[in-house]
Scaffold this motif. Sequence first.
Motif, PDB file in Angstrom:
ATOM      1  N   PRO A   1       0.796  -1.234   0.000  1.00  0.00           N
ATOM      2  CA  PRO A   1       0.000   0.000   0.000  1.00  0.00           C
ATOM      3  C   PRO A   1       0.824   1.277   0.000  1.00  0.00           C
ATOM      4  O   PRO A   1       0.396   2.307  -0.546  1.00  0.00           O
ATOM      5  N   SER A   2       2.028   1.224   0.579  1.00  0.00           N
ATOM      6  CA  SER A   2       2.855   2.425   0.655  1.00  0.00           C
ATOM      7  C   SER A   2       3.354   2.887  -0.707  1.00  0.00           C
ATOM      8  O   SER A   2       3.817   4.019  -0.849  1.00  0.00           O
ATOM      9  N   LEU A   3       3.250   2.026  -1.728  1.00  0.00           N
ATOM     10  CA  LEU A   3       3.681   2.434  -3.067  1.00  0.00           C
ATOM     11  C   LEU A   3       2.777   3.531  -3.615  1.00  0.00           C
ATOM     12  O   LEU A   3       3.208   4.360  -4.419  1.00  0.00           O
ATOM     13  N   GLY A   4       1.516   3.533  -3.179  1.00  0.00           N
ATOM     14  CA  GLY A   4       0.592   4.574  -3.627  1.00  0.00           C
ATOM     15  C   GLY A   4      -0.102   4.278  -4.939  1.00  0.00           C
ATOM     16  O   GLY A   4      -0.571   5.212  -5.604  1.00  0.00           O
ATOM     17  N   ALA A   5      -0.203   2.990  -5.307  1.00  0.00           N
ATOM     18  CA  ALA A   5      -0.885   2.609  -6.554  1.00  0.00           C
ATOM     19  C   ALA A   5      -2.058   1.706  -6.221  1.00  0.00           C
ATOM     20  O   ALA A   5      -1.890   0.681  -5.551  1.00  0.00           O
ATOM     21  N   SER A   6      -3.231   2.079  -6.709  1.00  0.00           N
ATOM     22  CA  SER A   6      -4.424   1.258  -6.515  1.00  0.00           C
ATOM     23  C   SER A   6      -4.943   0.654  -7.805  1.00  0.00           C
ATOM     24  O   SER A   6      -5.839  -0.181  -7.780  1.00  0.00           O
ATOM     25  N   THR A   7      -4.394   1.087  -8.922  1.00  0.00           N
ATOM     26  CA  THR A   7      -4.769   0.548 -10.231  1.00  0.00           C
ATOM     27  C   THR A   7      -3.506   0.307 -11.047  1.00  0.00           C
ATOM     28  O   THR A   7      -2.426   0.826 -10.712  1.00  0.00           O
ATOM     29  N   LEU A   8      -3.641  -0.444 -12.119  1.00  0.00           N
ATOM     30  CA  LEU A   8      -2.488  -0.713 -12.967  1.00  0.00           C
ATOM     31  C   LEU A   8      -2.004   0.577 -13.626  1.00  0.00           C
ATOM     32  O   LEU A   8      -0.795   0.798 -13.770  1.00  0.00           O
ATOM     33  N   ASP A   9      -2.911   1.453 -14.021  1.00  0.00           N
ATOM     34  CA  ASP A   9      -2.504   2.730 -14.619  1.00  0.00           C
ATOM     35  C   ASP A   9      -1.679   3.556 -13.644  1.00  0.00           C
ATOM     36  O   ASP A   9      -0.676   4.181 -14.029  1.00  0.00           O
ATOM     37  N   GLU A  10      -2.092   3.579 -12.376  1.00  0.00           N
ATOM     38  CA  GLU A  10      -1.331   4.317 -11.365  1.00  0.00           C
ATOM     39  C   GLU A  10       0.052   3.706 -11.171  1.00  0.00           C
ATOM     40  O   GLU A  10       1.046   4.438 -11.004  1.00  0.00           O
ATOM     41  N   PHE A  11       0.125   2.384 -11.209  1.00  0.00           N
ATOM     42  CA  PHE A  11       1.431   1.732 -11.088  1.00  0.00           C
ATOM     43  C   PHE A  11       2.322   2.084 -12.279  1.00  0.00           C
ATOM     44  O   PHE A  11       3.519   2.375 -12.122  1.00  0.00           O
TER      45      PHE A  11
ATOM     46  N   ALA B   1       2.278   4.728 -14.097  1.00  0.00           N
ATOM     47  CA  ALA B   1       2.745   6.114 -13.971  1.00  0.00           C
ATOM     48  C   ALA B   1       3.951   6.193 -13.038  1.00  0.00           C
ATOM     49  O   ALA B   1       4.937   6.896 -13.318  1.00  0.00           O
ATOM     50  N   ILE B   2       3.903   5.446 -11.929  1.00  0.00           N
ATOM     51  CA  ILE B   2       5.024   5.427 -10.983  1.00  0.00           C
ATOM     52  C   ILE B   2       6.251   4.778 -11.632  1.00  0.00           C
ATOM     53  O   ILE B   2       7.377   5.263 -11.506  1.00  0.00           O
ATOM     54  N   ALA B   3       6.020   3.645 -12.332  1.00  0.00           N
ATOM     55  CA  ALA B   3       7.140   2.918 -12.949  1.00  0.00           C
ATOM     56  C   ALA B   3       7.827   3.748 -14.022  1.00  0.00           C
ATOM     57  O   ALA B   3       9.045   3.610 -14.234  1.00  0.00           O
ATOM     58  N   ARG B   4       7.087   4.613 -14.674  1.00  0.00           N
ATOM     59  CA  ARG B   4       7.700   5.462 -15.709  1.00  0.00           C
ATOM     60  C   ARG B   4       8.469   6.618 -15.084  1.00  0.00           C
ATOM     61  O   ARG B   4       9.460   7.089 -15.647  1.00  0.00           O
TER      62      ARG B   4
ATOM     63  N   LYS C   1       7.665  -5.641 -20.886  1.00  0.00           N
ATOM     64  CA  LYS C   1       7.940  -5.439 -22.310  1.00  0.00           C
ATOM     65  C   LYS C   1       6.744  -4.812 -23.016  1.00  0.00           C
ATOM     66  O   LYS C   1       6.888  -3.846 -23.780  1.00  0.00           O
ATOM     67  N   LEU C   2       5.549  -5.348 -22.778  1.00  0.00           N
ATOM     68  CA  LEU C   2       4.352  -4.826 -23.446  1.00  0.00           C
ATOM     69  C   LEU C   2       4.021  -3.408 -22.994  1.00  0.00           C
ATOM     70  O   LEU C   2       3.533  -2.594 -23.781  1.00  0.00           O
ATOM     71  N   ALA C   3       4.292  -3.112 -21.714  1.00  0.00           N
ATOM     72  CA  ALA C   3       3.967  -1.795 -21.174  1.00  0.00           C
ATOM     73  C   ALA C   3       5.067  -0.767 -21.443  1.00  0.00           C
ATOM     74  O   ALA C   3       4.858   0.435 -21.239  1.00  0.00           O
ATOM     75  N   GLY C   4       6.241  -1.234 -21.868  1.00  0.00           N
ATOM     76  CA  GLY C   4       7.341  -0.318 -22.132  1.00  0.00           C
ATOM     77  C   GLY C   4       7.950   0.278 -20.886  1.00  0.00           C
ATOM     78  O   GLY C   4       8.340   1.452 -20.869  1.00  0.00           O
ATOM     79  N   ILE C   5       8.062  -0.536 -19.820  1.00  0.00           N
ATOM     80  CA  ILE C   5       8.651  -0.049 -18.569  1.00  0.00           C
ATOM     81  C   ILE C   5       9.848  -0.920 -18.206  1.00  0.00           C
ATOM     82  O   ILE C   5      10.044  -2.000 -18.765  1.00  0.00           O
ATOM     83  N   SER C   6      10.652  -0.441 -17.262  1.00  0.00           N
ATOM     84  CA  SER C   6      11.822  -1.172 -16.794  1.00  0.00           C
ATOM     85  C   SER C   6      11.607  -1.609 -15.350  1.00  0.00           C
ATOM     86  O   SER C   6      11.307  -0.769 -14.485  1.00  0.00           O
ATOM     87  N   LEU C   7      11.738  -2.900 -15.086  1.00  0.00           N
ATOM     88  CA  LEU C   7      11.616  -3.437 -13.739  1.00  0.00           C
ATOM     89  C   LEU C   7      12.891  -4.201 -13.396  1.00  0.00           C
ATOM     90  O   LEU C   7      13.511  -4.806 -14.270  1.00  0.00           O
TER      91      LEU C   7
END
Length: 320
Positions: free
Chosen positions: A130-140, A142-145, A170-176
């Motif tokens: 919960p401390s990450l501050g994301a409640s939806t995939l879109d919010e996550f 945004a944070i990952a970008r 890969k599909l979302a274009g983010i780096s983890l």
Amino acid sequence: MKIARCCAALLAVLLMAAGPARCDEWPSRTIRLIVPFPPGGSTDVGARLIGNFLAQALHTQVVVENRSGADGNIGMEAVAKSAPDGYTVLVTTDAVASNVHVFRISFDPLKAFVPVIQISRQPVVLAVHPSLGASTLDEFLAIARREPGIRLATSGVGSQQQFVAEWFAKLAGISLTHVPYRGGGQAITDLVAGHVKVASLGSTPLIPHYKAGAVKLLAQSTATRSPSLPEVPTYEEAGIKGLVLAQWLGVLVPAGTPGAIRDRLNAEINKALAEPSIRDNLLKAAQEPVGGSVVEFDQLFRDDYAKFARLAKELNIHVD
């Protein structure tokens, strides 16, 4: 008289031949269900539910043996090298279709095993603290970008959880940044404690923490929502088109096992999966009961074998 004596002798020979055949009818001794993972996990739970039913239906002892290690490869190899007589049966996840593309193993699962039946399926879920501050995939996203390289935990290198996480990135274009654990237990402990903020894990052990509010679930990897998680969107519903991967639990036997034994196992396990108590217990463990024919499971096995071969190459998932 000679004819009578000859007939009597022939009858005696036939009876002697028939005696051992009756004794050797399957099953005439203990059946071992080999689970290639530790006790207490979703595979172990499913195997014990099925094993208890088979013991009553087949009027024989059925024991579950946990032969864990090497990401399931030790137990799988033990079954692959067992006699194809119906007394050694593998109960495993779809790791049997993926591990060959990630690890160096001594057998080809397509040649070593004959599929019997799919027991269940469950999603891989994207979980966050919960401390990450994301409640939806879109919010996550945004944070990952904003913060490339967010650490993401899985139960290990080459796991279905890693496949889903790398595919999603890969599909979302983010780096983890992949943080592999030795099993899901410690990964969940660290996620709940907030030591890692993101994890891609099987749904079964996460549900109690999710219900308690200790973690949030943002997406699940199956084509449709799990009955155990009806409020959690699929990756496709959340906008990640094409990402569908259902972790499955199934039964396989060594290649060469007589078709009659395979078909009997399929029929009895289908009966087990129709039992309300077994279905309820699987659903409580976040496993959706499936069942079906040998042909259906064989096709799923081959399709996933090909899918994991493609993904392992595209996502560069391997262990040297």
